[in-house]
Design a protein around this motif. Structure first.
Motif, PDB file in Angstrom:
ATOM      1  N   GLN A   1       0.829  -1.205   0.000  1.00  0.00           N
ATOM      2  CA  GLN A   1       0.000   0.000   0.000  1.00  0.00           C
ATOM      3  C   GLN A   1       0.860   1.250   0.000  1.00  0.00           C
ATOM      4  N   GLN A   2       1.899   1.237   0.851  1.00  0.00           N
ATOM      5  CA  GLN A   2       2.773   2.397   0.982  1.00  0.00           C
ATOM      6  C   GLN A   2       4.089   2.135   0.235  1.00  0.00           C
ATOM      7  N   ASN A   3       4.808   3.205  -0.024  1.00  0.00           N
ATOM      8  CA  ASN A   3       6.090   3.042  -0.712  1.00  0.00           C
ATOM      9  C   ASN A   3       7.139   3.918  -0.048  1.00  0.00           C
ATOM     10  N   TYR A   4       7.456   3.603   1.206  1.00  0.00           N
ATOM     11  CA  TYR A   4       8.488   4.338   1.928  1.00  0.00           C
ATOM     12  C   TYR A   4       9.851   4.091   1.288  1.00  0.00           C
ATOM     13  N   ASP A   5      10.803   4.950   1.626  1.00  0.00           N
ATOM     14  CA  ASP A   5      12.093   4.829   0.949  1.00  0.00           C
ATOM     15  C   ASP A   5      12.887   3.600   1.368  1.00  0.00           C
ATOM     16  N   PHE A   6      12.476   2.920   2.432  1.00  0.00           N
ATOM     17  CA  PHE A   6      13.171   1.685   2.806  1.00  0.00           C
ATOM     18  C   PHE A   6      12.456   0.447   2.257  1.00  0.00           C
ATOM     19  N   ASN A   7      11.407   0.635   1.465  1.00  0.00           N
ATOM     20  CA  ASN A   7      10.752  -0.470   0.780  1.00  0.00           C
ATOM     21  C   ASN A   7      11.637  -0.909  -0.387  1.00  0.00           C
ATOM     22  N   THR A   8      11.734  -2.210  -0.608  1.00  0.00           N
ATOM     23  CA  THR A   8      12.652  -2.698  -1.632  1.00  0.00           C
ATOM     24  C   THR A   8      12.114  -3.983  -2.250  1.00  0.00           C
ATOM     25  N   THR A   9      12.941  -4.646  -3.035  1.00  0.00           N
ATOM     26  CA  THR A   9      12.578  -5.920  -3.646  1.00  0.00           C
ATOM     27  C   THR A   9      13.035  -7.062  -2.744  1.00  0.00           C
ATOM     28  N   ARG A  10      12.674  -8.269  -3.091  1.00  0.00           N
ATOM     29  CA  ARG A  10      13.114  -9.413  -2.282  1.00  0.00           C
ATOM     30  C   ARG A  10      14.632  -9.563  -2.301  1.00  0.00           C
ATOM     31  N   ASN A  11      15.243  -9.375  -3.454  1.00  0.00           N
ATOM     32  CA  ASN A  11      16.710  -9.459  -3.502  1.00  0.00           C
ATOM     33  C   ASN A  11      17.356  -8.291  -2.780  1.00  0.00           C
ATOM     34  N   GLY A  12      16.757  -7.104  -2.897  1.00  0.00           N
ATOM     35  CA  GLY A  12      17.274  -5.954  -2.172  1.00  0.00           C
ATOM     36  C   GLY A  12      17.173  -6.146  -0.675  1.00  0.00           C
ATOM     37  N   GLN A  13      16.088  -6.733  -0.219  1.00  0.00           N
ATOM     38  CA  GLN A  13      15.914  -7.032   1.205  1.00  0.00           C
ATOM     39  C   GLN A  13      17.034  -7.940   1.709  1.00  0.00           C
ATOM     40  N   ALA A  14      17.312  -8.984   0.963  1.00  0.00           N
ATOM     41  CA  ALA A  14      18.361  -9.928   1.358  1.00  0.00           C
ATOM     42  C   ALA A  14      19.721  -9.232   1.452  1.00  0.00           C
ATOM     43  N   ALA A  15      20.029  -8.417   0.453  1.00  0.00           N
ATOM     44  CA  ALA A  15      21.321  -7.724   0.444  1.00  0.00           C
ATOM     45  C   ALA A  15      21.431  -6.742   1.607  1.00  0.00           C
ATOM     46  N   ASP A  16      20.364  -6.012   1.895  1.00  0.00           N
ATOM     47  CA  ASP A  16      20.397  -5.031   2.981  1.00  0.00           C
ATOM     48  C   ASP A  16      20.553  -5.710   4.338  1.00  0.00           C
ATOM     49  N   ILE A  17      19.852  -6.815   4.540  1.00  0.00           N
ATOM     50  CA  ILE A  17      19.965  -7.551   5.800  1.00  0.00           C
ATOM     51  C   ILE A  17      21.394  -8.026   6.013  1.00  0.00           C
ATOM     52  N   ALA A  18      21.988  -8.623   4.985  1.00  0.00           N
ATOM     53  CA  ALA A  18      23.351  -9.135   5.106  1.00  0.00           C
ATOM     54  C   ALA A  18      24.336  -8.010   5.399  1.00  0.00           C
ATOM     55  N   SER A  19      24.167  -6.887   4.730  1.00  0.00           N
ATOM     56  CA  SER A  19      25.077  -5.761   4.929  1.00  0.00           C
ATOM     57  C   SER A  19      24.966  -5.199   6.338  1.00  0.00           C
ATOM     58  N   PHE A  20      23.737  -4.970   6.796  1.00  0.00           N
ATOM     59  CA  PHE A  20      23.572  -4.392   8.130  1.00  0.00           C
ATOM     60  C   PHE A  20      24.078  -5.332   9.215  1.00  0.00           C
ATOM     61  N   MET A  21      23.733  -6.605   9.138  1.00  0.00           N
ATOM     62  CA  MET A  21      24.152  -7.536  10.188  1.00  0.00           C
ATOM     63  C   MET A  21      25.667  -7.653  10.254  1.00  0.00           C
ATOM     64  N   THR A  22      26.317  -7.627   9.105  1.00  0.00           N
ATOM     65  CA  THR A  22      27.784  -7.684   9.081  1.00  0.00           C
ATOM     66  C   THR A  22      28.380  -6.461   9.763  1.00  0.00           C
ATOM     67  N   MET A  23      27.877  -5.269   9.437  1.00  0.00           N
ATOM     68  CA  MET A  23      28.383  -4.046  10.060  1.00  0.00           C
ATOM     69  C   MET A  23      28.059  -3.998  11.548  1.00  0.00           C
ATOM     70  N   ALA A  24      26.838  -4.411  11.917  1.00  0.00           N
ATOM     71  CA  ALA A  24      26.459  -4.388  13.331  1.00  0.00           C
ATOM     72  C   ALA A  24      27.348  -5.325  14.142  1.00  0.00           C
ATOM     73  N   GLY A  25      27.672  -6.483  13.571  1.00  0.00           N
ATOM     74  CA  GLY A  25      28.549  -7.412  14.275  1.00  0.00           C
ATOM     75  C   GLY A  25      29.948  -6.872  14.450  1.00  0.00           C
ATOM     76  N   SER A  26      30.490  -6.221  13.416  1.00  0.00           N
ATOM     77  CA  SER A  26      31.866  -5.729  13.489  1.00  0.00           C
ATOM     78  C   SER A  26      31.991  -4.483  14.355  1.00  0.00           C
ATOM     79  N   GLN A  27      30.893  -3.709  14.485  1.00  0.00           N
ATOM     80  CA  GLN A  27      30.949  -2.454  15.234  1.00  0.00           C
ATOM     81  C   GLN A  27      30.190  -2.501  16.561  1.00  0.00           C
ATOM     82  N   ARG A  28      29.798  -3.689  17.000  1.00  0.00           N
ATOM     83  CA  ARG A  28      28.959  -3.777  18.184  1.00  0.00           C
ATOM     84  C   ARG A  28      29.638  -3.223  19.437  1.00  0.00           C
ATOM     85  N   ALA A  29      30.929  -3.408  19.571  1.00  0.00           N
ATOM     86  CA  ALA A  29      31.615  -2.909  20.763  1.00  0.00           C
ATOM     87  C   ALA A  29      31.619  -1.378  20.782  1.00  0.00           C
TER      88      ALA A  29
END
Length: 412
Positions: A316-344
């Motif tokens: 229904q909505q199209n916010y700027d963080f809305n994406t495709t299924r492949n885009g979702q997968a790529a964004d999740i992998a990128s964020f989790m990798t950065m969050a893990g490396s910068q958690r401290a």
């Protein structure tokens, strides 16, 4: 936004963050870029147990779906989930103010709570027992006032408690059931004992849907009552501040403006929604700077909702963080990798992806498309690319080749 387990995940429309970088300024963006590049080059140390989580709600708890909670939790473990965040719905647990209000045909569904009121633990028992069997920790968000203690919300959103005392009594009852000395564990000695040690007080009070604005004084009154009740029941429990969203690093000033509020929570939480993963890391950095500013920089922080819905062209909505299924997968992998490396550096104690599974159909609300899995209009479960991306990074962060039958078992 977390929704009660009895509802489908039709989330309140959120005013999206235009672009965090517009607020950040060039210097902050440059700082992030350097940190992200350094994090990418550095070898990521293994995260502590419980760091990788998901939010669970919606179709996972709907009686009309083919989903089995236990089976889904087993799949969560296989895919690297270590913790689940879930709404503990006060309005469903205590819909009646007194026993005289309970219909005769429903009396068997309730027991007498510590406050003398009828209370049901059936839904929360199912969550805690299912999680315990699989070594998953549980982060309950205690929310939703029953009609007998509800103050209407001018926004038309979630009602807030009229009197904070009954909410605090419900929180204490939960600790008395699921805490280290909880009656649940004594009645279920065959289960592995995985007591609940963190309790989150409400959700996103800095947006009108969840709390009338300004929220600071009213919310802190609820926090104060709940904090004291929880600590009396379990002195070592950790009280988690309600997740703040949108301009969270600004909104938290309303909390600190209330005298003594700093002593009423042990953990800070944010729900940061931005267009790309780097901005989500920047969002966390802003919140950490805000905590430092208020002299509370030593407190750990949880990212209780990070998400990229895959509803491009369907939602229904199209916010700027809305994406495709492949885009979702790529964004999740990128964020989790950065969050893990910068958690401290971020003081980050855990991350929760929103959410495990969503009910997807054409023109559905945007957050119905947020799941790692999709329940389609034919009631069939679809495995999205996001699940594989989540699993790959989660196992890497945990130092596992695969998981065993519980979240604490790691196969190398």
């Amino acid at each position: 936004m977390l929704m009660p387990v009895r509802l489908t995940p039709v989330r309140q429309s959120r005013r999206h963050l235009l672009s965090v970088l517009l607020i950040a300024a060039v210097a902050a963006a440059a700082l992030l870029g350097g940190a992200a590049r350094a994090g990418a080059r550095a070898k990521t140390s293994h995260v502590p147990q419980g760091f990788v989580g998901v939010d669970i709600d919606g179709p996972l708890f709907d009686s009309g779906t083919p989903l089995n909670l236990g089976n889904q939790m087993s799949s969560m473990v296989t895919n690297g989930v270590q913790s689940v965040r879930v709404a503990f719905d006060w309005s469903a647990a205590q819909p009646y103010a007194s026993w005289s209000d309970v219909p005769a045909d429903k009396r068997s569904q309730f027991v007498t709570g510590p406050d003398g009121r009828p209370i049901s633990f059936s839904t929360t028992d199912a969550v805690v027992s299912g999680a315990a069997r699989r070594g998953l920790s549980v982060l309950p968000t205690i929310i939703y006032a029953p009609a007998w203690d509800a103050r209407s919300n001018p926004s038309g959103g979630v009602a807030t408690p009229q009197d904070v005392t009954p909410y605090a009594q419900y929180a204490a009852a939960l600790v008395g059931r699921y805490g280290p000395q909880g009656s649940f564990w004594k009645a279920n000695r065959q289960l592995p004992k995985v007591p609940v040690r963190m309790w989150q007080i409400w959700n996103e009070p800095n947006i009108p849907f969840y709390w009338p604005q300004p929220f600071g004084k009213g919310y802190v009154s609820l926090l104060h009552a709940a904090h004291d009740a929880i600590k009396r029941a379990d002195p070592h429990a950790r009280v988690v501040l309600a997740s703040l969203t949108n301009y969270a690093w600004k909104s938290i000033s309303q909390v600190y403006a209330v005298s003594g509020a700093k002593k009423l929570f042990d953990v800070v939480a944010v729900d940061g929604y931005t267009q790309n993963p780097a901005n989500d890391i920047l969002y966390l950095r802003f919140m950490r700077h805000a905590l430092d500013h208020f002299g509370d920089g030593s407190k750990p922080m949880l990212d209780t909702e990070f998400s990229w819905p895959s509803g491009h062209g369907q939602a229904q909505q199209n916010y700027d963080f809305n994406t495709t299924r492949n885009g979702q997968a790529a964004d999740i992998a990128s964020f989790m990798t950065m969050a893990g490396s910068q958690r401290a550096a971020l003081g980050l104690a855990g991350v929760y992806y929103y959410d495990w599974i969503g009910r997807e159909s054409d023109r559905a609300p945007i957050f119905n498309f947020a799941g790692l899995l999709a329940l389609n209009s034919r009631h069939r479960v679809e495995v999205k690319p996001a699940l594989g991306a989540f699993r790959k990074v989660a196992l890497s962060l945990e130092g596992c080749r695969a998981k065993g039958t519980t979240a604490t078992q790691c196969r190398h």
